[in-house]
Design a protein around this motif. Structure first.
Motif, PDB file in Angstrom:
ATOM      1  N   LEU A   9      48.200  32.716  28.141  1.00  0.00           N
ATOM      2  CA  LEU A   9      46.466  32.087  28.283  1.00  0.00           C
ATOM      3  C   LEU A   9      46.692  31.011  29.311  1.00  0.00           C
ATOM      4  O   LEU A   9      45.263  31.937  30.861  1.00  0.00           O
ATOM      5  CB  LEU A   9      45.913  31.081  27.071  1.00  0.00           C
ATOM      6  N   PHE A  10      48.097  31.108  29.734  1.00  0.00           N
ATOM      7  CA  PHE A  10      47.454  30.110  31.234  1.00  0.00           C
ATOM      8  C   PHE A  10      48.247  31.419  32.783  1.00  0.00           C
ATOM      9  O   PHE A  10      47.446  30.834  33.117  1.00  0.00           O
ATOM     10  CB  PHE A  10      48.678  29.347  31.317  1.00  0.00           C
ATOM     11  N   MET A  11      48.371  32.495  31.903  1.00  0.00           N
ATOM     12  CA  MET A  11      48.254  33.467  33.365  1.00  0.00           C
ATOM     13  C   MET A  11      46.915  33.640  33.097  1.00  0.00           C
ATOM     14  O   MET A  11      46.666  33.768  34.397  1.00  0.00           O
ATOM     15  CB  MET A  11      49.284  34.500  33.206  1.00  0.00           C
ATOM     16  N   THR A  12      46.429  33.855  32.873  1.00  0.00           N
ATOM     17  CA  THR A  12      45.207  34.993  32.278  1.00  0.00           C
ATOM     18  C   THR A  12      44.040  33.732  33.180  1.00  0.00           C
ATOM     19  O   THR A  12      43.197  33.444  34.080  1.00  0.00           O
ATOM     20  CB  THR A  12      44.596  34.691  31.224  1.00  0.00           C
ATOM     21  N   PHE A  13      44.385  31.865  32.284  1.00  0.00           N
ATOM     22  CA  PHE A  13      44.112  31.225  33.532  1.00  0.00           C
ATOM     23  C   PHE A  13      44.060  30.859  34.909  1.00  0.00           C
ATOM     24  O   PHE A  13      43.033  30.867  36.224  1.00  0.00           O
ATOM     25  CB  PHE A  13      44.323  29.082  32.556  1.00  0.00           C
ATOM     26  N   ILE A  14      45.137  30.954  35.512  1.00  0.00           N
ATOM     27  CA  ILE A  14      45.515  30.811  36.682  1.00  0.00           C
ATOM     28  C   ILE A  14      44.739  31.915  37.724  1.00  0.00           C
ATOM     29  O   ILE A  14      44.220  31.700  38.793  1.00  0.00           O
ATOM     30  CB  ILE A  14      47.018  30.809  36.822  1.00  0.00           C
ATOM     31  N   ASN A  15      44.556  32.441  36.885  1.00  0.00           N
ATOM     32  CA  ASN A  15      44.391  34.236  37.762  1.00  0.00           C
ATOM     33  C   ASN A  15      42.541  34.171  37.979  1.00  0.00           C
ATOM     34  O   ASN A  15      42.255  34.136  39.135  1.00  0.00           O
ATOM     35  CB  ASN A  15      44.721  35.537  36.932  1.00  0.00           C
ATOM     36  N   GLY A  16      42.212  33.201  36.526  1.00  0.00           N
ATOM     37  CA  GLY A  16      40.519  32.782  36.585  1.00  0.00           C
ATOM     38  C   GLY A  16      40.102  32.583  38.081  1.00  0.00           C
ATOM     39  O   GLY A  16      39.527  31.910  38.696  1.00  0.00           O
ATOM     40  N   LEU A  17      40.762  31.111  38.020  1.00  0.00           N
ATOM     41  CA  LEU A  17      40.965  29.965  39.172  1.00  0.00           C
ATOM     42  C   LEU A  17      41.494  31.055  40.779  1.00  0.00           C
ATOM     43  O   LEU A  17      40.316  30.579  41.486  1.00  0.00           O
ATOM     44  CB  LEU A  17      42.218  28.582  38.938  1.00  0.00           C
ATOM     45  N   HIS A  18      42.174  31.717  40.754  1.00  0.00           N
ATOM     46  CA  HIS A  18      42.406  32.258  41.595  1.00  0.00           C
ATOM     47  C   HIS A  18      40.744  33.479  42.022  1.00  0.00           C
ATOM     48  O   HIS A  18      40.637  33.671  43.185  1.00  0.00           O
ATOM     49  CB  HIS A  18      43.818  33.482  41.929  1.00  0.00           C
ATOM     50  N   ILE A  19      40.349  34.293  41.236  1.00  0.00           N
ATOM     51  CA  ILE A  19      39.862  35.105  41.340  1.00  0.00           C
ATOM     52  C   ILE A  19      38.556  34.523  41.387  1.00  0.00           C
ATOM     53  O   ILE A  19      37.297  34.961  42.649  1.00  0.00           O
ATOM     54  CB  ILE A  19      39.256  36.012  40.054  1.00  0.00           C
ATOM     55  N   LEU A  20      38.371  33.082  41.499  1.00  0.00           N
ATOM     56  CA  LEU A  20      36.878  32.199  41.735  1.00  0.00           C
ATOM     57  C   LEU A  20      37.139  32.026  42.881  1.00  0.00           C
ATOM     58  O   LEU A  20      35.665  32.496  43.984  1.00  0.00           O
ATOM     59  CB  LEU A  20      36.625  31.134  40.350  1.00  0.00           C
ATOM     60  N   ASP A  21      38.206  31.462  43.498  1.00  0.00           N
ATOM     61  CA  ASP A  21      38.373  31.456  45.125  1.00  0.00           C
ATOM     62  C   ASP A  21      38.234  32.466  45.605  1.00  0.00           C
ATOM     63  O   ASP A  21      37.474  32.297  46.159  1.00  0.00           O
ATOM     64  CB  ASP A  21      39.964  30.559  44.820  1.00  0.00           C
ATOM     65  N   LEU A  53      44.927  27.027  44.961  1.00  0.00           N
ATOM     66  CA  LEU A  53      46.605  26.374  45.356  1.00  0.00           C
ATOM     67  C   LEU A  53      47.416  26.015  43.811  1.00  0.00           C
ATOM     68  O   LEU A  53      48.612  25.353  43.869  1.00  0.00           O
ATOM     69  CB  LEU A  53      46.323  24.987  45.770  1.00  0.00           C
ATOM     70  N   VAL A  54      46.796  26.102  42.139  1.00  0.00           N
ATOM     71  CA  VAL A  54      46.897  25.909  41.100  1.00  0.00           C
ATOM     72  C   VAL A  54      48.326  27.664  41.204  1.00  0.00           C
ATOM     73  O   VAL A  54      47.698  28.121  41.396  1.00  0.00           O
ATOM     74  CB  VAL A  54      45.620  25.818  39.770  1.00  0.00           C
ATOM     75  N   THR A  55      49.585  27.365  40.467  1.00  0.00           N
ATOM     76  CA  THR A  55      50.528  28.292  40.910  1.00  0.00           C
ATOM     77  C   THR A  55      51.368  28.687  39.405  1.00  0.00           C
ATOM     78  O   THR A  55      51.656  29.587  38.847  1.00  0.00           O
ATOM     79  CB  THR A  55      51.719  27.952  42.048  1.00  0.00           C
ATOM     80  N   SER A  56      51.416  27.364  38.332  1.00  0.00           N
ATOM     81  CA  SER A  56      52.590  27.699  37.252  1.00  0.00           C
ATOM     82  C   SER A  56      51.902  26.333  36.194  1.00  0.00           C
ATOM     83  O   SER A  56      50.790  25.805  36.207  1.00  0.00           O
ATOM     84  CB  SER A  56      53.534  26.818  37.870  1.00  0.00           C
ATOM     85  N   PRO A  57      52.380  26.582  35.203  1.00  0.00           N
ATOM     86  CA  PRO A  57      52.036  25.719  33.769  1.00  0.00           C
ATOM     87  C   PRO A  57      51.959  24.391  34.069  1.00  0.00           C
ATOM     88  O   PRO A  57      51.513  23.305  33.809  1.00  0.00           O
ATOM     89  CB  PRO A  57      52.909  25.809  32.613  1.00  0.00           C
ATOM     90  N   SER A  58      52.926  23.848  34.614  1.00  0.00           N
ATOM     91  CA  SER A  58      52.830  22.251  35.747  1.00  0.00           C
ATOM     92  C   SER A  58      51.902  21.735  35.955  1.00  0.00           C
ATOM     93  O   SER A  58      51.724  21.001  35.972  1.00  0.00           O
ATOM     94  CB  SER A  58      54.012  22.187  36.511  1.00  0.00           C
ATOM     95  N   ASP A  59      50.548  23.122  36.585  1.00  0.00           N
ATOM     96  CA  ASP A  59      49.258  22.468  37.223  1.00  0.00           C
ATOM     97  C   ASP A  59      48.476  22.232  35.782  1.00  0.00           C
ATOM     98  O   ASP A  59      47.640  21.726  36.739  1.00  0.00           O
ATOM     99  CB  ASP A  59      49.587  23.418  38.279  1.00  0.00           C
TER     100      ASP A  59
END
Length: 271
Positions: A9-21, A53-59
């Protein structure tokens, strides 16, 4: 019930943020959230950082739907407007992902009185009406009037614009709401679909704006021509969205590849 894999889920979430940017729906501002599949009473957002700039679950920060407070006692700094997300999740039990954007292509339709309607088949989800949320109607005298949705009541007021009804429902009547002088918010059942909606809402607005420019230039030189713009009929919009929902994996795979090969975007969970 088997617990969902939060790593995926977090991998998809981070990809989603990057795609929107990458698609310029988000920039330094705006956000994506996702409901916790293992606990519907909480949801996840990134910390207060530019989406690219979100890269990992720590973000990533977990919040309660009830009041948008952080689950952890000392969380990283969060977004002021997390109430947009919490109140939509609170009102609609079937909604699992939300995007809020300040898209410059969308804002003109929140301030001009010109309605945003589906002009292309990939935006059939817009339906016949895209509501406009005017936050000024909900301010009290001593409120900070910066147009940000910074409280539970303001979040609830925005969430109510997604529905023609007055009570808690599973799914909204509208998938996109414009926010006057601010941007727009869209919601759906999953990350991939809400990202699709956000991107093609913006594309539809760009197409319509171009069509308006061409139309007015043509009318200026043809004073006897009075035809208006052509929009999808309700059935065309409904049928187009029914078809498009079955194809979302195709653009998603392309978008993931685009951000994966860009040095700007880092996703530590994506192999």
């Amino acid at each position: 019930m088997i617990a969902a894999n939060l790593t995926q889920l977090f991998m998809t979430f981070i990809n989603g943020l990057h795609i929107l940017d990458y698609n310029k729906v988000l920039d330094a501002y705006g956000h994506l959230s996702v409901r916790n599949p293992n606990n519907a009473a909480t949801f996840f957002m990134s910390r207060n950082e530019a989406p690219a700039l979100v890269t990992s679950p720590s973000d990533i920060v977990e919040y309660y739907v009830a009041n948008a407070s952080a689950v952890e006692p000392s969380p990283p700094s969060g977004f002021i407007e997390r109430y947009i997300h919490s109140e939509i999740y609170k009102r609609f039990s079937g909604i699992n992902a939300v995007v809020h954007s300040h898209s410059s292509a969308m804002i003109p339709y929140s301030i001009s009185g010109v309605p945003l309607k589906p002009s292309i088949h990939l935006a059939g989800f817009l339906g016949e009406v895209v509501p406009v949320f005017d936050i000024s109607q909900y301010y009290h005298d001593n409120d900070t009037q910066d147009l940000l949705v910074r409280t539970i009541p303001l979040g609830a007021a925005l969430a109510s614009k997604f529905s023609a009804g007055n009570s808690t429902e599973s799914l909204p009547d509208h998938l996109v709401v414009l926010m006057q002088s601010h941007g727009f918010t869209t919601c759906s059942t999953d990350i991939e679909t809400v990202v699709f909606q956000a991107i093609y809402s913006q594309t539809d607005a760009e197409v319509k704006s171009d069509a308006l420019v061409i139309q007015h230039a043509f009318l200026d030189s043809n004073s006897n021509h009075h035809e208006g713009l052509v929009y999808l009929t309700q059935k065309q919009a409904t049928d187009s969205w029914a078809t498009d929902k079955g194809t979302i994996q195709r653009p998603w795979d392309l978008w993931v590849r685009e951000v994966k090969v860009s040095p700007l975007y880092v996703n530590t969970l994506d192999p």
